[in-house]
Write a protein that holds these residues in place. Structure first.
Motif, short mmCIF file in Angstrom:
data_model
loop_
_atom_site.label_atom_id
_atom_site.label_comp_id
_atom_site.label_asym_id
_atom_site.label_seq_id
_atom_site.Cartn_x
_atom_site.Cartn_y
_atom_site.Cartn_z
N ASN A 299 13.77 34.71 25.28
CA ASN A 299 14.75 35.27 26.21
C ASN A 299 14.04 36.23 27.16
O ASN A 299 13.77 37.38 26.82
N TYR B 232 14.88 40.01 27.86
CA TYR B 232 14.60 41.06 26.89
C TYR B 232 13.24 41.73 27.15
O TYR B 232 12.94 42.77 26.54
N GLN C 189 20.56 46.71 23.66
CA GLN C 189 22.00 46.50 23.49
C GLN C 189 22.30 45.29 22.61
O GLN C 189 23.27 45.29 21.84
N GLN C 190 21.51 44.24 22.72
CA GLN C 190 21.86 42.97 22.10
C GLN C 190 21.00 42.59 20.89
O GLN C 190 21.25 41.57 20.26
N THR C 191 19.99 43.38 20.57
CA THR C 191 19.15 43.07 19.41
C THR C 191 19.14 44.26 18.47
O THR C 191 19.75 45.30 18.74
N LEU D 221 18.69 45.69 27.96
CA LEU D 221 19.50 44.62 27.36
C LEU D 221 19.03 44.31 25.95
O LEU D 221 19.84 44.03 25.06
#
Length: 448
Positions: free
Chosen positions: A266, A269, A300-302, A297
């Motif tokens: 991704n 990231y 926030q997402q991992t 991000l």
């Protein structure tokens, strides 16, 4: 001392080589019909086997400029039949693929090893009608390194490849066979003298570092008051500590977590503004910059989390000396799952804990899971026994040690500079002899 020149020189017709003795030749390697062999890639275990056990060389066997046959791994039983190209005496072992500084690195094998095989990233080279040691010393010169640099290619700046065709186009200044032997013998004698001096300086660095470690160890386990009453700490590797100090498990005084690695697939990231620490960057120094950075991000997402300056990091696993090292964050950052992030409570000065864990390094490395790397985990770290002096005393120790340690660092830097000068002298001597800039034919063995 200064060395004599040859009576007469001629233009080599090679701009970067300059003048050479009039009776020397300049030849492409291909005209000397070198014999180049290469091994194959085989699966191997991590351990270094005993002599006689089929094994494959690591590319690190030539990293120092010498051939080190002990740098090898045991080939798994199923792949032994596939192994090719055992090491022969009198051959150059050359790294054909590596980082820019190490591609082309070479060493000389001075005996045969029928059970030690080459991987596909190493060549075994015999240059016909050239004394093997003369050829080896040629690979240690700047003119050789310049040719490697110009010839290498690769899609990555961190990994370069040297093709056989490019290697065969290399230029080699060539005296007659007798003179090659005289030059090689001269360099054997003179580089040995320099190597002895370098080894003495390296030993001095080891002694200074041992003394430095002893100063740290005494301060963080015995304190600064030589008259303080002592007690048994109850921890074998700690011994006695001041009677008014506490001893407890690290997890009782800290919050200890690990980081994580965002999905490499991704791109959103990665390449952000947040430093992301790997174990190789935990090196007993404050951490300001990292090789890689992640994005907001990713936070926030991992499962990555933002760590504050003053957080102490410990490498939980890694090869060589990495496991167990500590370093302190000087900026907000995240870390990977191979790092323990240690945040102290109000009873522990993080700098004191950093110094204590420096003293505890060898003990920490004795802990871990029974794997090839003896990995640590948070459970081991939290159960580590530490000493806890009164907070004011911790601060005194933290204030006392830097000035003491700076003196050692200054001495070590002076010795490192001396080593650098000796290594430069060694390289210059080899280059001068192999390119004919000095005439060693009449020099006695007693030359200093």
């Amino acid at each position: 001392m200064s060395f004599p020149k040859y009576p007469a020189y001629k233009n080599s017709a090679v701009e970067w080589l300059g003048n050479i003795p009039t009776h020397w030749k300049v030849l492409e390697l291909r005209r000397l019909m070198p014999e180049i062999e290469s091994g194959v890639s085989v699966n191997a275990l991590d351990n270094t086997p005993e002599d006689g056990i089929p094994s494959v060389l690591k590319t690190s066997c030539v990293y120092t400029g010498y051939f080190r046959p002990e740098e090898r791994k045991e080939i798994i039983q199923e792949d032994i039949i596939r192994a090719a190209c055992p090491v022969k005496s009198g051959r150059l072992i050359v790294s054909r693929m590596n980082t820019p500084d190490l591609v082309g690195a070479a060493g000389l094998s001075q005996e045969s090893f029928n059970y030690v095989f080459l991987p596909d990233r190493l060549w075994q080279v015999k240059i016909n009608n050239i004394d093997p040691k003369f050829a080896y010393y040629w690979t240690q010169t700047q003119v050789y390194r310049d040719q490697v640099k110009a010839a290498c290619s690769g899609t990555s700046s961190s990994m370069q490849n040297l093709s056989q065709d490019k290697f065969l186009s290399f230029i080699l200044p060539v005296p007659n066979n007798e003179e090659q032997k005289l030059i090689a013998d001269f360099l054997d004698r003179e580089t040995e003298k320099i190597d002895i001096l370098i080894a003495e300086q390296q030993r001095l660095i080891e002694l200074l570092q041992e003394k430095r470690q002893a100063v740290i160890s005494h301060a963080v386990t015995k304190g600064l008051n030589p008259d303080a009453p002592m007690k048994d700490s109850g921890v074998e590797w700690l011994g006695q500590v001041p009677a008014h100090w506490s001893v407890g498990k690290l997890g009782y005084y800290t919050v200890t977590t690990t980081g994580s690695t965002p999905d490499r697939n991704n791109p959103s990231y990665w390449n952000g503004d947040i430093p992301w620490v790997k174990t190789g960057e935990v090196m007993y120094q404050d951490i300001y910059e990292t090789e890689e950075k992640i994005s907001d991000l990713a936070l926030q997402q991992t499962s990555c989390s933002l760590l504050q300056p003053g957080t102490l990091l410990m490498a939980l696993y890694g090869q060589g000396v990495t496991r167990g090292r500590v370093g302190m964050l000087a900026v907000e950052a995240a870390c990977n799952q191979a790092c323990a992030a240690i945040t102290t409570d109000s009873r522990i000065n993080p700098r004191f804990l950093e110094l204590f864990l420096t003293k505890a390094y060898e003990h920490i490395r004795s802990l871990g899971n029974e794997t090839t790397q003896q990995n640590l985990n948070l459970d081991f770290v939290r159960k580590l026994e530490i000493v806890v002096p009164p907070f004011a005393e911790q601060e005194s120790i933290v204030d006392f040690l830097p000035e003491k340690l700076r003196a050692f660092e200054s001495l070590v830097n002076d010795v490192k500079l001396e080593i650098d000068l000796l290594q430069e002298r060694r390289s210059a001597l080899i280059s001068a002899a192999v390119t004919g800039q000095i005439d060693v034919r009449g020099l006695a063995e007693a030359v200093a």
